[in-house]
Design a protein around this motif. Structure first.
Motif, PDB file in Angstrom:
ATOM      1  N   MET A  69      11.319  50.851  40.748  1.00  0.00           N
ATOM      2  CA  MET A  69      12.632  50.827  40.078  1.00  0.00           C
ATOM      3  C   MET A  69      13.159  52.240  39.874  1.00  0.00           C
ATOM      4  N   GLN A  70      12.273  53.098  39.402  1.00  0.00           N
ATOM      5  CA  GLN A  70      12.679  54.472  39.115  1.00  0.00           C
ATOM      6  C   GLN A  70      13.163  55.168  40.380  1.00  0.00           C
ATOM      7  N   ARG A  71      12.385  55.058  41.474  1.00  0.00           N
ATOM      8  CA  ARG A  71      12.769  55.791  42.683  1.00  0.00           C
ATOM      9  C   ARG A  71      13.964  55.141  43.372  1.00  0.00           C
ATOM     10  N   ILE A  72      14.072  53.805  43.307  1.00  0.00           N
ATOM     11  CA  ILE A  72      15.241  53.134  43.902  1.00  0.00           C
ATOM     12  C   ILE A  72      16.510  53.570  43.191  1.00  0.00           C
ATOM     13  N   CYS A  73      16.497  53.517  41.862  1.00  0.00           N
ATOM     14  CA  CYS A  73      17.704  53.881  41.106  1.00  0.00           C
ATOM     15  C   CYS A  73      18.057  55.344  41.350  1.00  0.00           C
ATOM     16  N   ALA A  74      17.048  56.215  41.413  1.00  0.00           N
ATOM     17  CA  ALA A  74      17.326  57.629  41.687  1.00  0.00           C
ATOM     18  C   ALA A  74      17.981  57.788  43.057  1.00  0.00           C
ATOM     19  N   SER A  75      17.473  57.083  44.056  1.00  0.00           N
ATOM     20  CA  SER A  75      18.030  57.247  45.407  1.00  0.00           C
ATOM     21  C   SER A  75      19.444  56.680  45.492  1.00  0.00           C
ATOM     22  N   LEU A  76      19.777  55.722  44.626  1.00  0.00           N
ATOM     23  CA  LEU A  76      21.123  55.127  44.619  1.00  0.00           C
ATOM     24  C   LEU A  76      22.050  55.810  43.621  1.00  0.00           C
ATOM     25  N   ASN A  77      21.556  56.855  42.957  1.00  0.00           N
ATOM     26  CA  ASN A  77      22.336  57.510  41.899  1.00  0.00           C
ATOM     27  C   ASN A  77      22.747  56.548  40.793  1.00  0.00           C
ATOM     28  N   LEU A  78      21.871  55.612  40.484  1.00  0.00           N
ATOM     29  CA  LEU A  78      22.100  54.689  39.371  1.00  0.00           C
ATOM     30  C   LEU A  78      21.331  55.192  38.167  1.00  0.00           C
ATOM     31  N   PRO A  79      21.994  55.292  37.011  1.00  0.00           N
ATOM     32  CA  PRO A  79      21.241  55.689  35.810  1.00  0.00           C
ATOM     33  C   PRO A  79      20.145  54.670  35.527  1.00  0.00           C
ATOM     34  N   TYR A  80      18.983  55.151  35.095  1.00  0.00           N
ATOM     35  CA  TYR A  80      17.871  54.230  34.843  1.00  0.00           C
ATOM     36  C   TYR A  80      16.969  54.771  33.761  1.00  0.00           C
ATOM     37  N   GLN A  81      16.581  53.878  32.875  1.00  0.00           N
ATOM     38  CA  GLN A  81      15.572  54.192  31.873  1.00  0.00           C
ATOM     39  C   GLN A  81      14.711  52.945  31.735  1.00  0.00           C
ATOM     40  N   ARG A  82      13.411  53.095  31.838  1.00  0.00           N
ATOM     41  CA  ARG A  82      12.568  51.900  31.723  1.00  0.00           C
ATOM     42  C   ARG A  82      12.721  51.300  30.326  1.00  0.00           C
ATOM     43  N   PRO A  83      13.056  50.009  30.241  1.00  0.00           N
ATOM     44  CA  PRO A  83      13.247  49.384  28.918  1.00  0.00           C
ATOM     45  C   PRO A  83      11.976  49.502  28.076  1.00  0.00           C
ATOM     46  N   SER A  84      12.132  49.909  26.824  1.00  0.00           N
ATOM     47  CA  SER A  84      10.968  50.036  25.938  1.00  0.00           C
ATOM     48  C   SER A  84      10.465  48.656  25.508  1.00  0.00           C
ATOM     49  N   ILE A 106      34.199  39.005  34.769  1.00  0.00           N
ATOM     50  CA  ILE A 106      32.763  38.684  34.694  1.00  0.00           C
ATOM     51  C   ILE A 106      31.887  39.735  35.387  1.00  0.00           C
ATOM     52  N   GLY A 107      32.359  40.287  36.496  1.00  0.00           N
ATOM     53  CA  GLY A 107      31.566  41.313  37.174  1.00  0.00           C
ATOM     54  C   GLY A 107      31.353  42.526  36.279  1.00  0.00           C
ATOM     55  N   ASP A 108      32.423  42.955  35.605  1.00  0.00           N
ATOM     56  CA  ASP A 108      32.301  44.100  34.691  1.00  0.00           C
ATOM     57  C   ASP A 108      31.363  43.774  33.525  1.00  0.00           C
ATOM     58  N   PHE A 109      31.440  42.532  33.035  1.00  0.00           N
ATOM     59  CA  PHE A 109      30.552  42.121  31.946  1.00  0.00           C
ATOM     60  C   PHE A 109      29.086  42.185  32.383  1.00  0.00           C
ATOM     61  N   ILE A 110      28.808  41.604  33.536  1.00  0.00           N
ATOM     62  CA  ILE A 110      27.420  41.561  34.028  1.00  0.00           C
ATOM     63  C   ILE A 110      26.870  42.979  34.222  1.00  0.00           C
ATOM     64  N   ARG A 111      27.677  43.829  34.836  1.00  0.00           N
ATOM     65  CA  ARG A 111      27.218  45.216  35.057  1.00  0.00           C
ATOM     66  C   ARG A 111      26.999  45.938  33.729  1.00  0.00           C
ATOM     67  N   ALA A 112      27.849  45.665  32.746  1.00  0.00           N
ATOM     68  CA  ALA A 112      27.692  46.329  31.440  1.00  0.00           C
ATOM     69  C   ALA A 112      26.410  45.874  30.749  1.00  0.00           C
ATOM     70  N   VAL A 113      26.070  44.598  30.861  1.00  0.00           N
ATOM     71  CA  VAL A 113      24.834  44.094  30.232  1.00  0.00           C
ATOM     72  C   VAL A 113      23.607  44.699  30.918  1.00  0.00           C
ATOM     73  N   TYR A 114      23.617  44.711  32.247  1.00  0.00           N
ATOM     74  CA  TYR A 114      22.486  45.331  32.966  1.00  0.00           C
ATOM     75  C   TYR A 114      22.350  46.810  32.615  1.00  0.00           C
ATOM     76  N   THR A 115      23.476  47.493  32.534  1.00  0.00           N
ATOM     77  CA  THR A 115      23.443  48.923  32.222  1.00  0.00           C
ATOM     78  C   THR A 115      22.880  49.151  30.819  1.00  0.00           C
ATOM     79  N   ALA A 116      23.270  48.294  29.860  1.00  0.00           N
ATOM     80  CA  ALA A 116      22.744  48.419  28.500  1.00  0.00           C
ATOM     81  C   ALA A 116      21.219  48.314  28.514  1.00  0.00           C
ATOM     82  N   ASN A 117      20.693  47.347  29.243  1.00  0.00           N
ATOM     83  CA  ASN A 117      19.242  47.093  29.247  1.00  0.00           C
ATOM     84  C   ASN A 117      18.470  48.144  30.052  1.00  0.00           C
TER      85      ASN A 117
END
Lengths: 207, 207
Positions: A69-84, A106-117
């Motif tokens: 997950m960490q390396r995939i998100c880094a390669s895609l320039n997606l912010p990522y933090q492993r959920p505690s 709905i697309g914006d909602f879904i992306r916002a929830v994933y980003t929060a987590n």
């Protein structure tokens, strides 16, 4: 015939995060329409007799997944933090996603929830956080949450999860193009290619 | 520093077939050296408490895998026939692969065994079939089979399987580039890219 891809996802699924963040943009570039199809992966795991996620049952696989997950998100320039906390309770977000799947926000909602987590390590099981996301999207959060939590709203998610099981959607993310199934974030580009061209690509070029 | 990729594989693993058929050619194009690393996936499944393959334990996943194998091999122009017996006994082939991993003919041997099982539906558990493959490669099949089945030959495969478990190789095919793990035929190109460039690719182009 309209080119359509059903995107099956589960909020607790880590690999659904990079796929959910990218699917609409990649599909749009390919002239493919996305249908958001949330479901509860726990219903699949229950069939297997699993009482928790496979990431806990199979530690080597779970460790690999978090590293990946960490390396995939880094390669895609997606912010990522492993959920505690993992997995988090995505029930309310899933009910909303099932009941408002046709809404333009709905697309914006879904992306916002994933980003929060997965980027901000926030508790998506907290209804105030979900309400804030809806408010920022200009929606009536109180009404939407009440409808999602009504008997009818709950039923909608249950029905959709049953549909996932009937279609042999056994993991997440899972893309269906007609009857053609594609499992995993790794197969997202391929599924969109198939939706656009009706066949698999012959070659993969990485850059 | 030499660029090297360890290719961990198991003869009963369907997805190892398209990966094993392609890995040396793709690696050569990228200037990467391949080390063939056979192991017994059953040792991993035993840790999970599984007494058979996950394809039987999880029917929806198994059905997906066989469908996926067919379309993947078609898109790669690889001959494919679903084995009428599954899984087949790859023990002798695995012992030979462990003991002769450094021989110049080993890549051809491995590809011939996979082709027998997954393209020609032949019983790779039959030692005559294995002997024929070795003979066609100009090798002394009687001597090689005797050495592979000796106590020392058996021990070599056991040790290598233990090494796989120690390195958290939990599935097949599995590519290791230094300590960087990549699981699955889907990740073969990415693993080779990583071996060549020391980073993941930023984009995937399908054609």
């Amino acid at each position: 015939m309209e080119k359509t891809l059903d995107f099956w996802f589960e909020y607790a699924s880590p690999y659904s995060y990079p796929a959910a963040m990218r699917v609409e943009q990649l599909a749009e570039q390919a002239g493919v329409n996305v249908r958001w199809r949330v479901f509860l992966l726990g219903a699949v795991f229950q069939q297997y007799g699993w009482k928790t996620t496979p990431n806990e049952l199979f530690p080597a696989k779970g460790n690999y997944m978090w590293h990946d997950m960490q390396r995939i998100c880094a390669s895609l320039n997606l912010p990522y933090q492993r959920p505690s906390t993992f997995p988090r309770n995505g029930m309310l977000a899933a009910r909303i996603s099932a009941n408002y799947a046709e809404s333009e926000w709905i697309g914006d909602f879904i992306r916002a929830v994933y980003t929060a987590n997965f980027a901000h390590d926030q508790d998506i099981g907290n209804s105030e956080l979900i309400a804030n996301i809806l408010d920022k999207l200009g929606q009536d959060s109180a009404q939407i949450i009440a409808e999602a939590n009504s008997d009818e709203g709950k039923q909608k998610l249950k029905q959709q999860t049953q549909q996932a099981l009937q279609q042999d959607v056994f993991g997440a993310p899972f893309m269906m193009v007609g009857n053609e199934p594609f499992w995993g974030n790794d197969r997202l580009e391929q599924a969109i290619y198939f939706a656009a061209h009706g066949k698999l690509p012959a070659s993969v070029i990485l850059a």
